[in-house]
Design an enzyme around this catalytic site. Structure first.
Site, short mmCIF file in Angstrom:
data_model
loop_
_atom_site.label_atom_id
_atom_site.label_comp_id
_atom_site.label_asym_id
_atom_site.label_seq_id
_atom_site.Cartn_x
_atom_site.Cartn_y
_atom_site.Cartn_z
CB CYS B 80 -57.86 65.84 -71.89
SG CYS B 80 -56.85 66.81 -70.76
CG HIS B 337 -59.29 64.26 -66.50
ND1 HIS B 337 -59.14 63.38 -67.55
CD2 HIS B 337 -59.03 65.49 -67.03
CE1 HIS B 337 -58.81 64.04 -68.65
NE2 HIS B 337 -58.73 65.32 -68.35
#
Lengths: 394, 392
Positions: B80, B337
């Site tokens: 991430c 995200h």
């Protein structure tokens, strides 16, 4: 570059069907060898770059396996040149001054994944059209033979003569591999064996094509200042050039299929940085990415080690033999070491490192001052080519 | 080791509208983000010398989409925090002196990947502690930090739940000011408090959504940056720390902080010369994949004392008009995200805040802004902390 970059330690695992070892084991094998060679411990490493095409192998794998604590770790991805790109990440970081001592490591375990042979390179889902679709259906050896056929036609060289040159390359690499304890294939083959082997993609036989095999490689990349102060043998990076295609070869009618524009451009960039004007005269040793011997043959011209249209002649004159003018793939090449996307680029440099530091054992060449390493990944029109030039400390 | 401070400038950035982008593939998102960055930098793509890209299965896609033929392109992956690491590698390429102008870009199509929900990370072959921690959903990983935080610092469930709800409300309020955010609506405290549970004590509004989006930055050496604009933004420090699974092997792992965050922030502060983050940072972007992530991050990057962050949250310390506004763009909570692009998206907000071009979200008198990006799972996070600041 703002700082001179050196390699002060390297290590590679044995290549082959490594059913005895997982990814972690191979990393430990190569990584610990590299650290021992450099005389450092994991605490000395500031940051690392990790090449591995397996999605599940994340950053934790490297830091966990080698107990690198909480140091910075980047995973890189660049198809068949992933290992070379890991090395480039470390080189760039050291040159930037951000880190003094870094690790570039790569590993691949294709025999676990079932991809030990070449997979089809086409886009998934059949969305490709036109030339892209035609090329996308090919396997890697078939790509390579497109170049051979074009080469034969344009330079008016009979297919039989090209075949003889390929055989020369294969027998030479196998002879070199026989002297490399880390190689997967450690036996020589005869000319008849090469040409009599089953055809994989005409005129290539299976012995002209490398195999995807398990293996790892690691390098400790540091500033030359650090290398010098350690008092250990090291090599310095003199030039690096990288070029990535944007599928031009699949979109342009005039793409020549006589070489890889990416390789030519990467070589020019590396030579400019290294101050090399006549690569065929200024380079003593070469490590060339030989997924197939056809790719190797073409690369000689792309890298300027043979003039356009003369590679076959140069090969047959013995220029790239182990005793030749520019001994090439003296570790046996990918042909004997297998192909590991995440590690091959590093393993190739290992041979240059050994040759330049005079530790190549029975493969040692007498006068190596400068070695060029070429790695590539991708497919027609969209290769990523890496050319590195290494030399001795000044 | 030398600091990267003032060696790298950002001359342009671009971000896509984030959301369910059924209208666009990864290539389209890259193009959208890069086009905005090119326009922002007033640069012709042919001037770009190298590229770093995240989130693409093939690195050549960047050159194909943007017609950047034959520049060197490296693919970077760091879970991430991929976007943050793409930026870091690009910044080092500039600092190395090898290139004058570099493009860094990433795009993610989480809606196509089928991972917009909560995928069960895990490897069936793991055993022991590793299996206990690993074989669970991502929210469950972060829920462990919430329960342990309560226990360790003596907060009641109601106190913690209210703290997390306030963070969600704040980020939703900020998100209404961001036309590119996935969610652009305010929520009430009760909405967050009464939302369905995802992984107790985390509810629906404590979790961000994995979604589609892209982001791009054009980096240059400061000398070259001057040719393009006066208000370029400088990199002041970059820290990256990657875990080695300690959290899965050590009995002493606290579950009240992320060691990777602390180390990465310290590296960035050392390079930037920051000794008092509370008074030297004007604006902060934290990786709020979960509200508890943001809560712990306050303390990890040193803008809240250990165990005291809930008090500061209660006082509105991190709100738009607070002492240190955090996630002024709405955070991951509202902007979404798009995994590989998120780190760059975080940096884009910091870039605009430092430059004074954040529009209705502009914080007054921004000097240093911190962007934090965190990938991975318990014990093996990769955290990147980048500090941006103005020229001169």
């Amino acid at each position: 570059m703002n700082r001179r970059v050196a390699i002060i330690g390297m290590g590679c695992s044995g290549a082959g069907v490594r059913s005895d070892a997982g990814q972690e084991d191979l990393i430990v094998e190569a990584g610990m060898a590299a650290m021992d060679d450099a005389g450092i411990t994991p605490e000395d490493i500031n940051a690392s770059w990790f090449g591995c095409t397996s999605v599940s192998a994340n950053h934790a794998l490297l830091n966990f396996s080698l107990k690198l604590g909480y140091t910075a770790m980047t995973k890189v991805q660049n198809a068949g040149a992933t290992g070379a790109d890991a090395l480039r990440g470390a080189i760039t970081a050291v040159a930037s001054g951000m880190y003094d001592v870094t690790l570039a490591a790569g590993v691949e375990k294709p025999t676990d994944s079932g991809f030990t042979e070449f997979t089809e390179g086409g886009p998934v889902g059949g969305s490709a059209v036109g030339a892209d679709a035609v090329l996308g259906e090919f396997r890697t050896p078939a790509f390579a033979t497109l170049y051979l056929q074009r080469y034969s036609a344009v330079h008016d060289i009979p297919a039989r003569r090209i075949r003889t040159a390929l055989t020369r390359l294969t027998t030479r690499s196998r002879r070199a591999g026989a002297r490399n304890p880390l190689a997967a294939f450690r036996s020589s083959v005869s000319e008849d064996e090469v040409e009599g082997a089953p055809v994989s993609s005409w005129p290539l036989t299976v012995l002209d094509c490398c195999q995807s095999l398990d293996g790892a490689g690691a390098a400790i990349v540091c500033s030359e200042a650090f290398a010098k102060s350690s008092g250990r043998p090291y090599i310095v990076l003199e030039g690096i050039g990288v070029a990535s295609g944007g599928l031009e070869g699949r979109m342009q009618q005039d793409y020549d299929y006589l070489g890889l524009p990416e390789a030519r451009i990467a070589a020019q960039r590396a030579y400019r940085m290294a101050g090399i004007v006549r690569p065929d005269e200024e380079i003593d040793h070469a490590q060339i990415f030989d997924l197939t011997t056809a790719a190797e043959l073409i690369a000689y011209e792309d890298l300027g080690l043979a003039a356009p249209g003369t590679a076959v002649e140069r090969v047959l004159a013995g220029d790239f033999d182990l005793e030749g003018r520019i001994p090439t793939n003296t570790d046996g090449g990918l042909l004997c070491n297998g192909f590991q996307a995440g590690a091959s680029g590093i393993r190739q440099v290992y041979e240059s490192y050994l040759q330049l530091t005079g530790r190549a054992g029975e493969r040692q060449l007498p006068n190596v001052r400068r070695s060029v390493v070429y790695s590539a990944g991708g497919a027609v029109g969209s290769f990523s080519a890496f050319v590195q030039v290494y030399g001795k400390p000044t | 080791m030398e600091s990267i401070k003032d060696k790298v400038a950002i001359i342009g950035m671009g971000t896509t509208k984030v959301g369910e982008r059924w209208d666009a593939g990864v290539e389209d998102l890259l193009y959208e983000a890069a086009s905005e960055a090119f326009a922002d930098a007033k640069i012709d793509p042919s001037e770009i010398e190298a590229g770093y890209v995240g989130g693409l299965s093939a690195t050549h896609t960047l050159n194909r989409v943007l017609k950047l033929n034959y520049i060197p392109v490296s693919g970077v992956e760091n879970a991430c925090s991929t976007g943050g690491d793409v930026f870091r590698n690009g910044a080092m390429a500039i600092a190395s002196g090898m290139y004058d102008i570099v493009i860094v870009a990433a795009a993610g199509k989480q809606k196509d990947a089928g991972t917009t929900g909560i995928d069960m990370a895990g490897d069936p072959s793991t055993v022991g502690m590793e299996a206990m921690i690993h074989n669970g959903s991502v929210p469950r990983h972060f829920a462990l930090y919430a329960t342990r935080y309560m226990h360790h610092y003596g907060y009641s469930f109601d106190e913690l739940k209210l703290t997390l709800a306030k963070i969600a409300v704040k980020n939703h309020k900020n998100g209404t000011l961001n036309p590119k955010a996935h969610f652009q609506k305010e929520i009430k405290l009760e909405d967050a408090l009464n939302a369905p549970y995802i992984a107790w004590p985390l509810g629906l509004y404590d979790c961000c959504a994995n979604i589609d989006g892209g982001a791009c930055a054009i980096l240059a050496s400061p000398e070259v940056a001057k040719r393009y604009r006066d208000d370029y933004v400088l990199v002041k420090g970059i820290g990256l720390s990657s875990g080695w699974r300690e959290g899965r092997m050590s009995q002493k792992y606290s579950f009240t902080m992320f060691p990777e965050n602390v180390k990465a922030a310290q590296q960035a502060y050392d390079q930037a010369g920051i000794t008092d983050p509370v008074n030297e940072l004007s604006h902060v972007q934290l990786h709020d994949a979960f509200t508890v992530n943001e809560l712990v991050d306050y303390e990890d990057v040193g803008i809240a004392p250990r165990g005291k962050a809930p008090h500061l949250v209660k006082d509105g310390y991190f709100e738009m008009d607070g002492k240190i506004p955090v996630n002024t763009d709405g955070g991951l909570k509202c902007t979404g995200h798009p995994v590989p692009a998120t780190g760059l998206k975080q940096l884009a907000e910091s870039y605009h805040q430092v430059q004074g071009t954040a529009g209705p979200r502009q914080v007054k008198n921004v000097r240093y802004s911190l962007a934090h990006s965190q990938g991975g799972l318990t014990g093996s996070f990769s955290t990147i902390v980048t500090v941006l600041g103005p020229r001169d």
